[in-house]
Design a protein around this motif. Structure first.
Motif, PDB file in Angstrom:
ATOM      1  N   LEU A   1       0.842  -1.195   0.000  1.00 56.40           N
ATOM      2  CA  LEU A   1       0.000   0.000   0.000  1.00 56.40           C
ATOM      3  C   LEU A   1       0.875   1.241   0.000  1.00 56.40           C
ATOM      4  O   LEU A   1       1.683   1.446   0.898  1.00 56.40           O
ATOM      5  CB  LEU A   1      -0.908  -0.003   1.245  1.00 56.40           C
ATOM      6  CG  LEU A   1      -1.633   1.303   1.571  1.00 56.40           C
ATOM      7  CD1 LEU A   1      -2.612   1.676   0.460  1.00 56.40           C
ATOM      8  CD2 LEU A   1      -2.351   1.204   2.913  1.00 56.40           C
ATOM      9  N   GLN A   2       0.707   2.071  -1.037  1.00 63.54           N
ATOM     10  CA  GLN A   2       1.367   3.368  -1.109  1.00 63.54           C
ATOM     11  C   GLN A   2       0.313   4.443  -0.871  1.00 63.54           C
ATOM     12  O   GLN A   2      -0.560   4.659  -1.713  1.00 63.54           O
ATOM     13  CB  GLN A   2       2.002   3.583  -2.481  1.00 63.54           C
ATOM     14  CG  GLN A   2       3.246   2.744  -2.755  1.00 63.54           C
ATOM     15  CD  GLN A   2       3.815   3.051  -4.126  1.00 63.54           C
ATOM     16  OE1 GLN A   2       3.259   2.666  -5.154  1.00 63.54           O
ATOM     17  NE2 GLN A   2       4.917   3.760  -4.156  1.00 63.54           N
ATOM     18  N   LEU A   3       0.393   5.098   0.260  1.00 57.73           N
ATOM     19  CA  LEU A   3      -0.583   6.152   0.542  1.00 57.73           C
ATOM     20  C   LEU A   3      -0.276   7.416  -0.247  1.00 57.73           C
ATOM     21  O   LEU A   3      -1.178   8.060  -0.770  1.00 57.73           O
ATOM     22  CB  LEU A   3      -0.608   6.452   2.043  1.00 57.73           C
ATOM     23  CG  LEU A   3      -1.238   5.359   2.913  1.00 57.73           C
ATOM     24  CD1 LEU A   3      -1.134   5.733   4.380  1.00 57.73           C
ATOM     25  CD2 LEU A   3      -2.692   5.126   2.522  1.00 57.73           C
ATOM     26  N   SER A   4       0.993   7.773  -0.331  1.00 57.08           N
ATOM     27  CA  SER A   4       1.406   8.953  -1.091  1.00 57.08           C
ATOM     28  C   SER A   4       2.426   8.513  -2.126  1.00 57.08           C
ATOM     29  O   SER A   4       3.487   8.000  -1.767  1.00 57.08           O
ATOM     30  CB  SER A   4       2.010  10.020  -0.172  1.00 57.08           C
ATOM     31  OG  SER A   4       1.074  10.427   0.802  1.00 57.08           O
ATOM     32  N   LEU A   5       2.112   8.705  -3.397  1.00 58.98           N
ATOM     33  CA  LEU A   5       3.017   8.278  -4.452  1.00 58.98           C
ATOM     34  C   LEU A   5       4.229   9.198  -4.506  1.00 58.98           C
ATOM     35  O   LEU A   5       4.107  10.418  -4.412  1.00 58.98           O
ATOM     36  CB  LEU A   5       2.293   8.290  -5.806  1.00 58.98           C
ATOM     37  CG  LEU A   5       1.049   7.397  -5.912  1.00 58.98           C
ATOM     38  CD1 LEU A   5       0.525   7.403  -7.338  1.00 58.98           C
ATOM     39  CD2 LEU A   5       1.376   5.970  -5.490  1.00 58.98           C
ATOM     40  N   GLU A   6       5.396   8.584  -4.633  1.00 52.89           N
ATOM     41  CA  GLU A   6       6.626   9.351  -4.718  1.00 52.89           C
ATOM     42  C   GLU A   6       6.893   9.733  -6.170  1.00 52.89           C
ATOM     43  O   GLU A   6       6.850   8.898  -7.067  1.00 52.89           O
ATOM     44  CB  GLU A   6       7.800   8.541  -4.174  1.00 52.89           C
ATOM     45  CG  GLU A   6       7.665   8.198  -2.695  1.00 52.89           C
ATOM     46  CD  GLU A   6       8.845   7.417  -2.182  1.00 52.89           C
ATOM     47  OE1 GLU A   6       9.755   7.133  -3.011  1.00 52.89           O
ATOM     48  OE2 GLU A   6       8.873   7.089  -1.001  1.00 52.89           O
ATOM     49  N   VAL A   7       7.175  11.026  -6.389  1.00 55.39           N
ATOM     50  CA  VAL A   7       7.477  11.535  -7.732  1.00 55.39           C
ATOM     51  C   VAL A   7       8.978  11.729  -7.851  1.00 55.39           C
ATOM     52  O   VAL A   7       9.582  12.490  -7.085  1.00 55.39           O
ATOM     53  CB  VAL A   7       6.744  12.867  -7.999  1.00 55.39           C
ATOM     54  CG1 VAL A   7       7.079  13.380  -9.394  1.00 55.39           C
ATOM     55  CG2 VAL A   7       5.242  12.689  -7.831  1.00 55.39           C
ATOM     56  N   GLU A   8       9.582  10.996  -8.765  1.00 52.93           N
ATOM     57  CA  GLU A   8      11.024  11.110  -8.963  1.00 52.93           C
ATOM     58  C   GLU A   8      11.342  12.347  -9.812  1.00 52.93           C
ATOM     59  O   GLU A   8      10.746  12.563 -10.861  1.00 52.93           O
ATOM     60  CB  GLU A   8      11.561   9.857  -9.646  1.00 52.93           C
ATOM     61  CG  GLU A   8      11.441   8.593  -8.787  1.00 52.93           C
ATOM     62  CD  GLU A   8      12.095   7.404  -9.429  1.00 52.93           C
ATOM     63  OE1 GLU A   8      12.648   7.581 -10.550  1.00 52.93           O
ATOM     64  OE2 GLU A   8      12.075   6.319  -8.835  1.00 52.93           O
ATOM     65  N   VAL A   9      12.262  13.159  -9.323  1.00 56.96           N
ATOM     66  CA  VAL A   9      12.651  14.387 -10.004  1.00 56.96           C
ATOM     67  C   VAL A   9      14.110  14.267 -10.424  1.00 56.96           C
ATOM     68  O   VAL A   9      14.966  13.903  -9.614  1.00 56.96           O
ATOM     69  CB  VAL A   9      12.459  15.608  -9.087  1.00 56.96           C
ATOM     70  CG1 VAL A   9      12.907  16.881  -9.797  1.00 56.96           C
ATOM     71  CG2 VAL A   9      11.001  15.719  -8.649  1.00 56.96           C
ATOM     72  N   ASP A  10      14.378  14.574 -11.693  1.00 59.51           N
ATOM     73  CA  ASP A  10      15.742  14.566 -12.205  1.00 59.51           C
ATOM     74  C   ASP A  10      16.436  15.839 -11.717  1.00 59.51           C
ATOM     75  O   ASP A  10      16.049  16.947 -12.112  1.00 59.51           O
ATOM     76  CB  ASP A  10      15.725  14.523 -13.735  1.00 59.51           C
ATOM     77  CG  ASP A  10      17.115  14.330 -14.314  1.00 59.51           C
ATOM     78  OD1 ASP A  10      18.105  14.544 -13.576  1.00 59.51           O
ATOM     79  OD2 ASP A  10      17.218  13.981 -15.511  1.00 59.51           O
ATOM     80  N   PRO A  11      17.448  15.728 -10.849  1.00 51.47           N
ATOM     81  CA  PRO A  11      18.097  16.934 -10.314  1.00 51.47           C
ATOM     82  C   PRO A  11      18.795  17.760 -11.381  1.00 51.47           C
ATOM     83  O   PRO A  11      19.114  18.923 -11.150  1.00 51.47           O
ATOM     84  CB  PRO A  11      19.093  16.356  -9.296  1.00 51.47           C
ATOM     85  CG  PRO A  11      19.344  14.954  -9.750  1.00 51.47           C
ATOM     86  CD  PRO A  11      18.039  14.496 -10.356  1.00 51.47           C
ATOM     87  N   ARG A  12      19.044  17.166 -12.565  1.00 49.74           N
ATOM     88  CA  ARG A  12      19.719  17.915 -13.633  1.00 49.74           C
ATOM     89  C   ARG A  12      18.776  18.850 -14.362  1.00 49.74           C
ATOM     90  O   ARG A  12      19.213  19.736 -15.100  1.00 49.74           O
ATOM     91  CB  ARG A  12      20.329  16.925 -14.633  1.00 49.74           C
ATOM     92  CG  ARG A  12      21.427  16.033 -14.035  1.00 49.74           C
ATOM     93  CD  ARG A  12      21.820  14.936 -15.001  1.00 49.74           C
ATOM     94  NE  ARG A  12      20.677  14.063 -15.274  1.00 49.74           N
ATOM     95  CZ  ARG A  12      20.725  13.023 -16.109  1.00 49.74           C
ATOM     96  NH1 ARG A  12      21.866  12.733 -16.732  1.00 49.74           N
ATOM     97  NH2 ARG A  12      19.672  12.270 -16.292  1.00 49.74           N
ATOM     98  N   ARG A  13      17.471  18.635 -14.179  1.00 54.08           N
ATOM     99  CA  ARG A  13      16.485  19.469 -14.868  1.00 54.08           C
ATOM    100  C   ARG A  13      15.937  20.505 -13.893  1.00 54.08           C
ATOM    101  O   ARG A  13      15.223  20.187 -12.952  1.00 54.08           O
ATOM    102  CB  ARG A  13      15.356  18.606 -15.421  1.00 54.08           C
ATOM    103  CG  ARG A  13      15.801  17.591 -16.450  1.00 54.08           C
ATOM    104  CD  ARG A  13      14.601  16.934 -17.095  1.00 54.08           C
ATOM    105  NE  ARG A  13      13.772  17.911 -17.775  1.00 54.08           N
ATOM    106  CZ  ARG A  13      12.597  17.622 -18.354  1.00 54.08           C
ATOM    107  NH1 ARG A  13      12.124  16.406 -18.298  1.00 54.08           N
ATOM    108  NH2 ARG A  13      11.910  18.564 -18.952  1.00 54.08           N
ATOM    109  N   ARG A  14      16.293  21.769 -14.135  1.00 56.71           N
ATOM    110  CA  ARG A  14      15.814  22.842 -13.275  1.00 56.71           C
ATOM    111  C   ARG A  14      14.432  23.293 -13.746  1.00 56.71           C
ATOM    112  O   ARG A  14      14.198  23.482 -14.937  1.00 56.71           O
ATOM    113  CB  ARG A  14      16.789  24.015 -13.309  1.00 56.71           C
ATOM    114  CG  ARG A  14      18.171  23.679 -12.794  1.00 56.71           C
ATOM    115  CD  ARG A  14      19.090  24.865 -12.865  1.00 56.71           C
ATOM    116  NE  ARG A  14      18.589  25.974 -12.076  1.00 56.71           N
ATOM    117  CZ  ARG A  14      19.155  27.188 -12.077  1.00 56.71           C
ATOM    118  NH1 ARG A  14      20.222  27.417 -12.828  1.00 56.71           N
ATOM    119  NH2 ARG A  14      18.659  28.147 -11.327  1.00 56.71           N
TER     120      ARG A  14
END
Length: 263
Positions: A229-242
């Motif tokens: 069970l995932q209550l809050s989905l994690e959004v992966e962010v590319d640190p190279r993209r500002r």
């Protein structure tokens, strides 16, 4: 917050910790619920410590029967076990406006031993205004399409289960993955599969975690599939993209439009 629920059918199996560690490494887990651990006492305590969680609560097995464990990490906030027996552990997770009522359930496969369970759970959850999540192995189905093989009837216990869901104002959170969570038999003539494991929530939980997701994970060492069970989905962010940002105050500068056209 992520919760992993699994009827592993025996923590004393040789590969038990290997499979559990694999699941925990692949799926980031804050709370782990294990059903039918089939072990108790000091050995159960050592296994819980070896799984890498900060705290645990156990309803130990009686002989080689039962065993219900709840393990959690410090990051989820304070966890208080409100009530427990050999078929459920009711706890609160967090505090204040972030509190959640979590009930992990393992109903006895023998219908006669479940006597009064649905009434008990309904009374326990009655009047709770905060988010409620109830999940685990209910050992029964709600509808005929939740099984394949065997007889084609819905039992009286299934009807009682459905009445409890409705009376408790709970909503099935659905799932992604395999349609069934339990299976038995290797050939078509003996093969039976059912959706015995699921996660429910009340309206407050659904409104708070609108993107919550339940995954039916692959069958591994057990005839039951783990639930994640995932209550809050994690959004992966590319640190190279500002991210692009624009200051609306620039629109007030007389030279801005000219600069924009030249660019």
């Amino acid at each position: 917050m992520n919760v992993l629920m699994w009827n592993e059918r025996g923590a004393n199996k040789p590969n038990f910790q290997i499979f559990i560690r694999y699941m925990l490494k692949k799926f980031k887990t804050n709370i782990l619920a294990l059903f039918e651990a089939h072990v108790g006492g000091d050995r159960a305590g050592r296994i819980c410590q070896g799984l890498g969680f900060d705290n645990s609560f156990r309803v130990d097995a009686v002989g080689q029967s039962g065993g219900l464990w709840l393990l959690w990490r410090f990051g989820v906030g304070p966890v208080k076990v409100v009530e427990a027996n050999n078929q459920f552990i009711y706890s609160t997770v967090g505090e204040g406006t972030d509190i959640m009522h979590l009930v992990v359930v393992y109903t006895d496969p023998t219908v006669s031993r479940r006597s009064g369970l649905w009434d008990k759970l309904r009374e326990m959850l009655h009047g709770i205004l905060e988010p409620v999540v109830v999940g685990g192995d209910f050992n029964t189905i709600l509808r005929l399409d939740e099984r394949t093989g065997g007889n084609g009837r819905v039992s009286l216990d299934s009807l009682a289960f459905g009445e409890w869901v409705n009376a408790s104002s709970l909503t099935d959170m659905g799932f992604k993955g395999s349609k069934f969570t339990w299976r038995r038999g290797c050939v078509e003539s003996t093969y039976v599969a059912k959706r015995l494991d699921r996660v429910f929530c009340n309206a407050h939980a659904r409104l708070k975690w609108q993107d919550a997701l339940v995954l039916h994970l692959p069958f591994l060492a057990s005839d039951y599939a783990p639930l994640f069970l995932q209550l809050s989905l994690e959004v992966e962010v590319d640190p190279r993209r500002r991210p692009f940002r624009f200051k609306t105050a620039l629109l007030q500068q007389e030279s801005f439009k000219e600069m924009l056209m030249n660019s």
